[in-house]
Design an enzyme around this catalytic site. Structure first.
Site, PDB file in Angstrom:
ATOM      1  N   GLU A  42      -3.389  -0.126   0.392  1.00 61.26           N
ATOM      2  CA  GLU A  42      -3.066  -0.228  -1.032  1.00 61.26           C
ATOM      3  C   GLU A  42      -2.685  -1.663  -1.399  1.00 61.26           C
ATOM      4  O   GLU A  42      -2.021  -2.359  -0.626  1.00 61.26           O
ATOM      5  CB  GLU A  42      -1.900   0.709  -1.341  1.00 61.26           C
ATOM      6  N   LYS A 111      -4.365   5.161  -9.555  1.00 57.15           N
ATOM      7  CA  LYS A 111      -3.206   5.951  -9.134  1.00 57.15           C
ATOM      8  C   LYS A 111      -2.507   6.613 -10.314  1.00 57.15           C
ATOM      9  O   LYS A 111      -2.115   5.938 -11.273  1.00 57.15           O
ATOM     10  CB  LYS A 111      -2.242   5.011  -8.397  1.00 57.15           C
ATOM     11  N   CYS A 146      -0.993   6.348  -1.794  1.00 59.47           N
ATOM     12  CA  CYS A 146       0.425   6.306  -1.433  1.00 59.47           C
ATOM     13  C   CYS A 146       1.240   7.489  -1.966  1.00 59.47           C
ATOM     14  O   CYS A 146       1.140   8.597  -1.448  1.00 59.47           O
ATOM     15  CB  CYS A 146       1.004   4.967  -1.895  1.00 59.47           C
TER      16      CYS A 146
END
Length: 265
Positions: A42, A111, A146
């Site tokens: 990431e 995200k 994540c």
């Protein structure tokens, strides 16, 4: 499928230098392991330089995406391109990209779950579309970033749609490594699929990142795990037919009774 994971120590706020690092790593890894697919972490172009992220962010992916496309075509490899700070209409998103051997963009995802503990909502804008299935080499896959790992609501639909491998790209802190490991194993077992993660190492300001990139099989066995503090490459071969085997031997999906489940919770 041969996979190489780059558990990278990211140079904060230095996109060009990080691109050089990635290219050098790919050149070395292709000669060494001949991977079918590589995985990056990431925010690998900038790390968590959030207070300056508007300055470092790539404008609509105009630099990072062509960079990864060129690598994919040159070395004929598939790329799970981690994620990068992506500026669109003056908003910065945390965007992941997938590129095939031909250099074609197969999938992009921004995200949707921003991390309050790292002040992400103060500096980033959440994506508005949940992850979807994509395919590489005929294998159905999913990709999350994540903190998304904590939200089974967005992962279960991928499994129900046939995902055989779930990729997790992350900058997960070492203070919660126990969660990192156990949640990945749980997601692999409950969804009967491989979970392949790429975390980074190193630190920025008061946050130290915990490494421990992993490959977990559909039975919940950890096939591979990186160190907690060393930049390194993790290479392994996964047999995606193991997903079908697990789903046949323990038929969780055909045992579901969704009409009894509460929706939207």
């Amino acid at each position: 499928m041969q996979i190489s994971i780059y558990q990278m120590e990211i140079i904060p706020g230095k996109p060009a230098e990080n691109q050089q690092k990635v290219k050098a790593w790919v050149e070395k890894e292709v000669k060494h392991s001949r991977p079918d697919l590589i995985v990056l972490p990431e925010m690998w172009t900038t790390s968590y330089t959030l207070e300056e992220i508007h300055h470092y962010a790539d404008d609509h992916g105009k630099t990072i995406i062509p960079f990864l496309q060129d690598i994919a075509k040159t070395f004929e490899i598939n790329i799970i391109g981690g994620s990068f700070a992506n500026k669109m209409d003056e908003k910065v998103y945390n965007t992941a990209v997938v590129i095939n051997r031909k250099g074609e963009v197969v999938y992009q995802y921004s995200k949707v779950h921003l991390v309050p503990m790292l002040n992400e909502p103060q500096f980033l804008t959440a994506g508005q579309k949940v992850p979807e299935i994509f395919e590489l080499e005929g294998v159905k896959m999913g990709l999350i970033i994540c903190y998304d790992l904590r939200f089974t609501e967005i992962i279960r639909p991928l499994a129900l749609e046939g995902a055989e491998v779930l990729f997790v790209v992350a900058e997960w802190p070492n203070t919660r490594l126990n969660h990192w490991r156990n949640i990945q194993i749980t997601r692999a077992i409950e969804n009967q699929m491989f979970v392949v993660s790429c975390n980074n190492v190193g630190s920025y300001q008061n946050v130290t990142f915990g490494g421990s990139s992993m490959v977990v099989n559909p039975w919940g066995d950890t096939l591979l795990e990186g160190s907690t503090n060393q930049e390194e490459t993790l290479s392994t071969s996964i047999k995606v037919e193991k997903t079908k085997e697990a789903r046949e031997q323990v038929p969780v999906f055909s045992s579901r009774v969704p009409h009894l489940y509460k929706q939207g919770l």
